[in-house]
Design a protein around this motif. Structure first.
Motif, PDB file in Angstrom:
ATOM      1  N   GLY A   1       0.813  -1.207   0.000  1.00  0.00           N
ATOM      2  CA  GLY A   1       0.000   0.000   0.000  1.00  0.00           C
ATOM      3  C   GLY A   1       0.851   1.264   0.000  1.00  0.00           C
ATOM      4  N   GLY A   2       2.112   1.119  -0.363  1.00  0.00           N
ATOM      5  CA  GLY A   2       2.982   2.301  -0.453  1.00  0.00           C
ATOM      6  C   GLY A   2       3.522   2.765   0.886  1.00  0.00           C
ATOM      7  N   ILE A   3       3.708   1.816   1.794  1.00  0.00           N
ATOM      8  CA  ILE A   3       4.165   2.174   3.134  1.00  0.00           C
ATOM      9  C   ILE A   3       5.610   2.716   3.125  1.00  0.00           C
ATOM     10  N   GLY A   4       6.294   2.479   1.991  1.00  0.00           N
ATOM     11  CA  GLY A   4       7.677   2.967   1.863  1.00  0.00           C
ATOM     12  C   GLY A   4       7.760   4.480   2.050  1.00  0.00           C
ATOM     13  N   ARG A   5       6.734   5.207   1.597  1.00  0.00           N
ATOM     14  CA  ARG A   5       6.742   6.676   1.745  1.00  0.00           C
ATOM     15  C   ARG A   5       6.722   7.048   3.230  1.00  0.00           C
ATOM     16  N   ASN A   6       5.992   6.294   4.028  1.00  0.00           N
ATOM     17  CA  ASN A   6       5.940   6.556   5.476  1.00  0.00           C
ATOM     18  C   ASN A   6       7.310   6.327   6.110  1.00  0.00           C
ATOM     19  N   VAL A   7       7.960   5.239   5.673  1.00  0.00           N
ATOM     20  CA  VAL A   7       9.278   4.911   6.239  1.00  0.00           C
ATOM     21  C   VAL A   7      10.284   5.992   5.847  1.00  0.00           C
ATOM     22  N   ARG A   8      10.239   6.414   4.573  1.00  0.00           N
ATOM     23  CA  ARG A   8      11.151   7.480   4.125  1.00  0.00           C
ATOM     24  C   ARG A   8      10.907   8.764   4.905  1.00  0.00           C
ATOM     25  N   ALA A   9       9.625   9.059   5.161  1.00  0.00           N
ATOM     26  CA  ALA A   9       9.304  10.280   5.915  1.00  0.00           C
ATOM     27  C   ALA A   9       9.954  10.229   7.295  1.00  0.00           C
ATOM     28  N   ALA A  10       9.855   9.070   7.959  1.00  0.00           N
ATOM     29  CA  ALA A  10      10.430   8.940   9.307  1.00  0.00           C
ATOM     30  C   ALA A  10      11.951   9.114   9.263  1.00  0.00           C
ATOM     31  N   LEU A  11      12.580   8.580   8.223  1.00  0.00           N
ATOM     32  CA  LEU A  11      14.045   8.668   8.119  1.00  0.00           C
ATOM     33  C   LEU A  11      14.487  10.103   7.824  1.00  0.00           C
ATOM     34  N   VAL A  12      13.802  10.738   6.854  1.00  0.00           N
ATOM     35  CA  VAL A  12      14.161  12.118   6.502  1.00  0.00           C
ATOM     36  C   VAL A  12      13.947  13.036   7.704  1.00  0.00           C
ATOM     37  N   SER A  13      12.903  12.741   8.458  1.00  0.00           N
ATOM     38  CA  SER A  13      12.570  13.582   9.605  1.00  0.00           C
ATOM     39  C   SER A  13      13.708  13.656  10.624  1.00  0.00           C
ATOM     40  N   LEU A  14      14.548  12.631  10.629  1.00  0.00           N
ATOM     41  CA  LEU A  14      15.670  12.602  11.585  1.00  0.00           C
ATOM     42  C   LEU A  14      16.719  13.672  11.278  1.00  0.00           C
ATOM     43  N   VAL A  15      16.758  14.107  10.020  1.00  0.00           N
ATOM     44  CA  VAL A  15      17.855  14.984   9.614  1.00  0.00           C
ATOM     45  C   VAL A  15      17.393  16.355   9.096  1.00  0.00           C
TER      46      VAL A  15
END
Ligand SMILES: NC(=O)c1ccc[n+]([C@@H]2O[C@H](COP(=O)([O-])OP(=O)(O)OC[C@H]3O[C@@H](n4cnc5c(N)ncnc54)[C@H](OP(=O)(O)O)[C@@H]3O)[C@@H](O)[C@H]2O)c1
Length: 350
Positions: A270-284
């Motif tokens: 269901g495109g959960i990859g975008r959620n994971v990328r958001a969490a990772l980008v949010s760190l930096v």
């Protein structure tokens, strides 16, 4: 053992309860599939567990979640507890408004005769079991049909804006998917909490989005979210699957993105990859980029019912059906969309 009005006629409220039949009508499916998998059947009336009640269902509602549970897509949801090969719960439907007709052994919050609203397990039926921790008393001034369409989408919107989005009064909020089930609540709740709301929806629904409380309404087919002409403190991303970089361009430098959902993300995840990328980008980065799964808890159902009672929100009911028309109504939502929620009247809600 349960306390059942059929057998205990001492409680004065039992006088308003009906005799419980052994079987009931329900919209049932035994496999994942299209609308042809859903049929009206007679099934056994459920018994409550120790911390559950049985509700005579007056009304329920259809939302996107029902479509996903019917199709079993994305496949990830099957392994998330809904049944890998076939659905664990044959009866669809979660939103509920109705009357308590039986209570489990350890239930003290509710009594037979109570008018309740919240989340049930298999609500497209004459009777449904519900956990006591997912029900509240229906406010007296809120009609059953309004209560029935509110919980699932309303608590999602409430959490997105408050617990996750940390909205403060005066903020500029962008709701993407503002005319839908979650979005129609998000616009109203954000406005009620003092935000300045811009809603993104289809052209035919822009007036509706403004009537819900948005200051501006933008057509998703003609205006990309990073071309609206302002940036936002908070984006509630419910539809459209905008790429992360575009969502970030529409945010202020320290703004917050809350990803709620979005269709067409693929059959498997269901495109959960975008959620994971958001969490990772949010760190930096200085922006806060988040996604969440709605918690079905009193922490949110109670304040939502209070907002219905005090008139801060009025659910948008864009379509109606009865139990026999559930499959067709799910298909209509899936293929054409519905503004707000689809009401399912079952036991005479008006
Ligand atoms: N995270 C969670 O816990 C959670 C909880 C509930 C739902 N969800 C998810 O949230 C999503 C929305 O659910 P819903 O029940 O609100 O669905 P819905 O009622 O179908 O609403 C979707 C809305 O999005 C609008 N839309 C369609 N394409 C768009 C686009 N390209 N750009 C912007 N808006 C667009 C549609 O507006 P128009 O018809 O006006 O074009 C429609 O009203 C689903 O993916 C659902 O699975 C997640």
């Amino acid at each position: 053992m349960i306390t059942n009005v059929n057998h205990q006629q001492t409680d004065e409220r039992s006088a308003v309860s009906e005799q419980l039949p052994t079987s009931m009508a329900a919209a049932v499916r035994h496999r994942y599939g299209g609308t042809d998998s859903v049929e009206l059947e007679r099934v056994a009336v459920p018994d409550p567990g120790r911390r559950q009640v049985v509700v005579r269902v007056e009304a329920s509602a259809i939302d996107r979640g029902v479509v996903h549970l019917m199709t079993g897509l994305p496949l990830l949801l099957r392994v998330a507890g809904f049944g890998v090969l076939r659905p664990k719960q044959p009866i669809l439907g979660a939103d509920v408004a109705g009357r308590v007709v039986a209570v489990g052994d350890d239930v003290d919050r509710f009594h037979v005769g109570d008018e309740v609203m919240g989340v049930a397990n298999g609500a497209f039926a004459d009777f449904a079991v519900a956990d006591v921790d997912k029900l509240v008393m229906r406010p007296q001034n809120v009609p059953a049909e309004q209560a029935a369409v509110s919980t699932i989408s309303g608590i999602t919107a409430l959490q997105a804006l408050t617990a996750v989005g940390r909205l403060t009064p005066g903020q500029r909020v962008l709701v993407i998917g503002a005319s839908g089930g979650v979005g129609s609540f998000a616009v109203q709740i954000a406005a009620a909490l003092g935000a300045q709301v811009t809603g993104v929806a289809g052209a035919k629904n822009l007036d509706t989005v403004k009537a819900l409380g948005a200051v501006h309404a933008v057509d998703h087919r003609t205006t990309p979210i990073d071309a609206i002409g302002s940036t936002f403190d908070l984006i509630i991303d419910i539809a459209g699957r905008n790429p992360l970089r575009r969502l970030r361009r529409a945010l202020t430098p320290t703004g917050t993105l809350v990803i709620v959902g979005g269709e067409d993300g693929g059959r498997v995840t269901g495109g959960i990859g975008r959620n994971v990328r958001a969490a990772l980008v949010s760190l930096v980065v200085r922006q806060r980029l988040t996604a969440f799964i709605s918690k079905e808890s009193l922490e949110f159902i109670e304040p939502l019912s209070e907002m219905l009672a005090d008139g801060s929100i009025t659910p948008l009911i864009g379509a109606r059906t009865d139990l026999a028309g559930v499959a067709e109504a799910i298909g209509t939502l899936d293929r054409h969309g519905v503004a707000g929620k689809t009401l399912v009247t079952i036991g005479g809600a008006s």
